[in-house]
Write a protein that holds these residues in place. Structure first.
Motif, PDB file in Angstrom:
ATOM      1  N   THR A 165       5.652  19.713   6.681  1.00  0.00           N
ATOM      2  CA  THR A 165       5.365  18.284   6.756  1.00  0.00           C
ATOM      3  C   THR A 165       5.052  17.853   8.189  1.00  0.00           C
ATOM      4  N   SER A 167       3.634  13.868  10.364  1.00  0.00           N
ATOM      5  CA  SER A 167       3.264  12.460  10.217  1.00  0.00           C
ATOM      6  C   SER A 167       1.751  12.341  10.034  1.00  0.00           C
ATOM      7  N   ASN A 169      -0.324  10.423  11.621  1.00  0.00           N
ATOM      8  CA  ASN A 169      -0.980  10.413  12.935  1.00  0.00           C
ATOM      9  C   ASN A 169      -1.074  11.819  13.522  1.00  0.00           C
ATOM     10  N   ASP A 226      13.314  13.508  11.549  1.00  0.00           N
ATOM     11  CA  ASP A 226      13.037  12.389  12.457  1.00  0.00           C
ATOM     12  C   ASP A 226      11.940  12.748  13.459  1.00  0.00           C
ATOM     13  N   ILE A 229       8.577  12.717  11.731  1.00  0.00           N
ATOM     14  CA  ILE A 229       8.138  11.335  11.532  1.00  0.00           C
ATOM     15  C   ILE A 229       7.622  10.748  12.840  1.00  0.00           C
ATOM     16  N   ALA A 245      10.798  10.209   2.983  1.00  0.00           N
ATOM     17  CA  ALA A 245       9.707  10.024   3.936  1.00  0.00           C
ATOM     18  C   ALA A 245       8.365  10.438   3.331  1.00  0.00           C
ATOM     19  N   ASP A 248       7.371   7.489   0.935  1.00  0.00           N
ATOM     20  CA  ASP A 248       6.895   6.238   1.550  1.00  0.00           C
ATOM     21  C   ASP A 248       5.758   6.455   2.552  1.00  0.00           C
ATOM     22  N   ARG A 250       5.615   8.220   5.400  1.00  0.00           N
ATOM     23  CA  ARG A 250       5.877   8.517   6.804  1.00  0.00           C
ATOM     24  C   ARG A 250       5.631   9.990   7.114  1.00  0.00           C
ATOM     25  N   LEU A 251       5.741  10.834   6.105  1.00  0.00           N
ATOM     26  CA  LEU A 251       5.408  12.247   6.214  1.00  0.00           C
ATOM     27  C   LEU A 251       4.406  12.609   5.125  1.00  0.00           C
TER      28      LEU A 251
END
Length: 296
Positions: A165, A167, A169, A226, A229, A245, A248, A250-251
């Motif tokens: 995984t 993020s 970005n 964390d 993310i 994550a 939603d 975020r990952l």
């Protein structure tokens, strides 16, 4: 070889707390008495058992004998239960080697289901937890399925699923041209410690190449999530820790439908299997809910 129980309890307490003074406080004796017990035990064994320092640590012989003392405590506690004797000495202590990701995802639920035990957990990378059992420094361990230890009873638990995984970005910055051998060579990844080979195993499985990507070393399962993310790197996260994550956004997975499933076993020294049967049942019960079945 007969060893004095008072000497054994002094050794175990020093290694547990890291000092003669703390051991003396736990056992309600003077530090001088603790020193005398250790000297007598070292004379009896004919070898140094403790590295005197801050904290005190065990020599290989000291660690093995301390584990022997805790094994005796487990067997005596089982005998007391069977004979309905009063356990005036309190609960027995069990030392277990557990991978950090297992502890972070489901092992606490298993511990909570067992009464009459005090847990002393050794947390290590899953590929190395079996070594603690092989050296005789723990009574039980959760290890990768293929790493069976001689003299132990082993139970297949299922597989812990990992997802590569990162993020969104991070994906745009490092994998705009796709996830392949070339981009994986440059993209920073997250590594638990220098013994952690999960990321490299996943890369090899996906690309067929052995690649050593630049790595952050981050020995914390939740810290892994964390950091991913936050865009520090990509990493192999247990699905149980990363699910929210991922849900939603975020990952995101590096590749779709590309998990890494790691089979786990519960292994217990054969002599101690009856004494640890309640813990074994709890571990198998919780693992059945938390892990993927490996039965075909």
């Amino acid at each position: 070889m007969l060893l004095d129980p008072n000497h054994l309890s002094a050794l175990s307490s020093i290694l547990r707390h890291g000092s003669f003074e703390a051991a003396a406080a736990e056992l309600a004796v003077t530090p001088s008495a603790i020193s005398q017990r250790i000297k007598a035990l070292e004379d009896r064994i004919g070898a140094a058992l403790i590295h005197r320092g801050t904290p005190c640590t065990g020599t290989p012989a000291g660690l093995r004998i301390a584990q022997h003392a805790e094994d005796i405590g487990l067997l005596e506690a089982k005998l007391a239960r069977e004979l309905t004797l009063d356990q005036a000495s309190g609960p027995a202590r069990v030392r277990v080697a557990v991978p950090a990701d297992v502890l972070a995802t489901w092992f606490i639920d298993a511990m909570a289901q067992v009464d009459g035990l005090l847990f002393d957990l050794v947390v290590d990378d899953q590929d190395h937890s079996a070594e603690w059992l092989r050296r005789g420094e723990v009574s039980a361990a959760i290890a990768v399925g293929s790493q069976l230890v001689a003299g132990c009873d082993a139970s297949d638990l299922g597989a812990l699923r990992y997802i590569a995984t990162a993020s969104p970005n991070y994906m745009r910055q490092w994998f705009a041209d796709g996830v392949n051998a070339r981009t994986l060579t440059r993209a920073p990844c997250l590594t638990f410690n220098r013994k952690d080979g999960l990321q490299k195993s996943w890369i090899t499985e996906q690309t067929g190449q052995r690649i050593a990507p630049p790595s952050h070393f981050l020995p914390s399962p939740q810290g892994f999530v964390d950091a991913a993310i936050a865009g520090m790197g990509w990493g192999m996260n247990p699905i149980g820790l990363a699910r929210q994550a991922l849900d939603d956004g975020r990952l995101v997975p590096l590749l779709p439908n590309a998990p890494l499933d790691v089979p786990l076993t519960w292994q217990v020294g054969r002599v101690l299997s009856p004494a640890l049967a309640p813990l074994t049942r709890a571990v198998k019960r919780v693992a059945a809910q938390a892990l993927l079945s490996t039965q075909r």
